[in-house]
Enzyme design. Sequence first.
Site, PDB file in Angstrom:
ATOM      1  N   MET A 192       0.797  -1.227   0.000  1.00  0.00           N
ATOM      2  CA  MET A 192       0.000   0.000   0.000  1.00  0.00           C
ATOM      3  C   MET A 192       0.832   1.282   0.000  1.00  0.00           C
ATOM      4  O   MET A 192       0.404   2.286   0.545  1.00  0.00           O
ATOM      5  CB  MET A 192      -0.955  -0.011   1.207  1.00  0.00           C
ATOM      6  CG  MET A 192      -1.969  -1.118   1.147  1.00  0.00           C
ATOM      7  SD  MET A 192      -2.997  -1.030  -0.347  1.00  0.00           S
ATOM      8  CE  MET A 192      -4.054  -2.449  -0.092  1.00  0.00           C
TER       9      MET A 192
ATOM     10  N   HIS B   3      -4.281  -5.598  -8.855  1.00  0.00           N
ATOM     11  CA  HIS B   3      -5.216  -4.525  -8.528  1.00  0.00           C
ATOM     12  C   HIS B   3      -6.640  -5.085  -8.590  1.00  0.00           C
ATOM     13  O   HIS B   3      -6.984  -5.790  -9.547  1.00  0.00           O
ATOM     14  CB  HIS B   3      -5.053  -3.358  -9.517  1.00  0.00           C
ATOM     15  CG  HIS B   3      -5.962  -2.218  -9.183  1.00  0.00           C
ATOM     16  ND1 HIS B   3      -5.692  -1.341  -8.146  1.00  0.00           N
ATOM     17  CD2 HIS B   3      -7.157  -1.852  -9.700  1.00  0.00           C
ATOM     18  CE1 HIS B   3      -6.690  -0.475  -8.058  1.00  0.00           C
ATOM     19  NE2 HIS B   3      -7.587  -0.762  -8.988  1.00  0.00           N
TER      20      HIS B   3
ATOM     21  N   ASP C 278      -0.910   2.108 -11.462  1.00  0.00           N
ATOM     22  CA  ASP C 278      -1.807   1.161 -12.142  1.00  0.00           C
ATOM     23  C   ASP C 278      -1.809   1.347 -13.658  1.00  0.00           C
ATOM     24  O   ASP C 278      -2.760   0.936 -14.334  1.00  0.00           O
ATOM     25  CB  ASP C 278      -3.245   1.264 -11.593  1.00  0.00           C
ATOM     26  CG  ASP C 278      -3.325   0.934 -10.110  1.00  0.00           C
ATOM     27  OD1 ASP C 278      -2.577   0.047  -9.654  1.00  0.00           O
ATOM     28  OD2 ASP C 278      -4.131   1.561  -9.408  1.00  0.00           O
TER      29      ASP C 278
ATOM     30  N   GLU D 235      -8.275 -12.559  -8.066  1.00  0.00           N
ATOM     31  CA  GLU D 235      -6.884 -12.237  -7.681  1.00  0.00           C
ATOM     32  C   GLU D 235      -6.052 -13.474  -7.369  1.00  0.00           C
ATOM     33  O   GLU D 235      -4.923 -13.609  -7.848  1.00  0.00           O
ATOM     34  CB  GLU D 235      -6.882 -11.320  -6.451  1.00  0.00           C
ATOM     35  CG  GLU D 235      -7.484  -9.969  -6.705  1.00  0.00           C
ATOM     36  CD  GLU D 235      -7.429  -9.063  -5.476  1.00  0.00           C
ATOM     37  OE1 GLU D 235      -6.368  -8.968  -4.844  1.00  0.00           O
ATOM     38  OE2 GLU D 235      -8.454  -8.447  -5.156  1.00  0.00           O
TER      39      GLU D 235
HETATM   40  C1  GAR Z   1      -6.070  -7.009  -2.437  1.00  0.00           C
HETATM   41  O1  GAR Z   1      -7.422  -6.967  -2.758  1.00  0.00           O
HETATM   42  C2  GAR Z   1      -5.242  -6.261  -3.473  1.00  0.00           C
HETATM   43  O2  GAR Z   1      -5.733  -6.391  -4.772  1.00  0.00           O
HETATM   44  C3  GAR Z   1      -5.432  -4.841  -2.996  1.00  0.00           C
HETATM   45  O3  GAR Z   1      -5.354  -4.932  -1.589  1.00  0.00           O
HETATM   46  C4  GAR Z   1      -5.799  -6.229  -1.159  1.00  0.00           C
HETATM   47  C5  GAR Z   1      -4.710  -6.846  -0.311  1.00  0.00           C
HETATM   48  O4  GAR Z   1      -5.146  -8.045   0.274  1.00  0.00           O
HETATM   49  N1  GAR Z   1      -4.422  -3.992  -3.570  1.00  0.00           N
HETATM   50  C6  GAR Z   1      -4.661  -2.738  -3.956  1.00  0.00           C
HETATM   51  O5  GAR Z   1      -5.723  -2.184  -3.811  1.00  0.00           O
HETATM   52  C7  GAR Z   1      -3.470  -2.040  -4.608  1.00  0.00           C
HETATM   53  N2  GAR Z   1      -3.914  -0.915  -5.374  1.00  0.00           N
HETATM   54  P1  GAR Z   1      -4.105  -9.138   0.809  1.00  0.00           P
HETATM   55  O6  GAR Z   1      -3.110  -8.429   1.740  1.00  0.00           O
HETATM   56  O7  GAR Z   1      -4.978 -10.089   1.580  1.00  0.00           O
HETATM   57  O8  GAR Z   1      -3.421  -9.781  -0.357  1.00  0.00           O
END
Ligand code: GAR
Length: 211
Positions: free
Chosen positions: A96, A115, A156, A186
């Site tokens: 993040m 993403h 992105d 994902e």
């Molecule tokens: C996921 O949904 C990922 O796609 C998103 O944060 C989440 C992390 O979950 N990423 C973004 O939004 C980046 N722009 P995780 O820590 O359980 O993998």
Amino acid sequence: MKNERKVKVAVLVSGGGTNLQAILDATKSGVIRNAEIALVISNNPNAYALTRAENAGVSTAVVSGKEYPEQATFEAKLVETLEENGIELIVLAGFMRILSERFTARYPRRILNVHPSLIPSFCGKGFYGLKVHEAALSYGVKVTGATVHFVNEIPDGGEIILQKSVCVKKGESAESLQQRVMRQAEWIILPKAVELVSREILTNGKGRKQK
Ligand code: GAR
């Protein structure tokens, strides 16, 4: 492809690490054959993703955003950690913190990001985590999904590698949509993309052809 050598991958995380878990599981199940997860780096010392890495016997490092509030010193520490470990491919999995052009230009076609939308919808600065799903629901889209792309200087904005769509259910919450997008998109396309790019690195040393 039979290849003894594996691409050394670092996964960069900030939170729960379910995408990291999907990658770790894929190295066990054989979906990922041409890469080894050599290191997990978190900018958050409390990220549960670090526990997931430890449970899988993967080395971890913390490059704390608090300890390095300045972007340049934060990124210098990241680069040092990546180089010490001989990392060839970087995967942002729920990482993040936006990386500057100074960092991304150092690793052309060697950084992947997942993403949680179908880029170019609901992406770029300010679109992360649950906010992406809230925006998709408030727009009223009927189909959303996830994207894995190369990372360049545009948030992105790098070349798309894989996408997978997910239908939005009537009346569903952002939290429920987030879970379904992770499970149905994902966690499937991120490991596949890691394998795809790793195979290409081993085959031609360059990754996919430039457009
Ligand atoms: C996921 O949904 C990922 O796609 C998103 O944060 C989440 C992390 O979950 N990423 C973004 O939004 C980046 N722009 P995780 O820590 O359980 O993998």
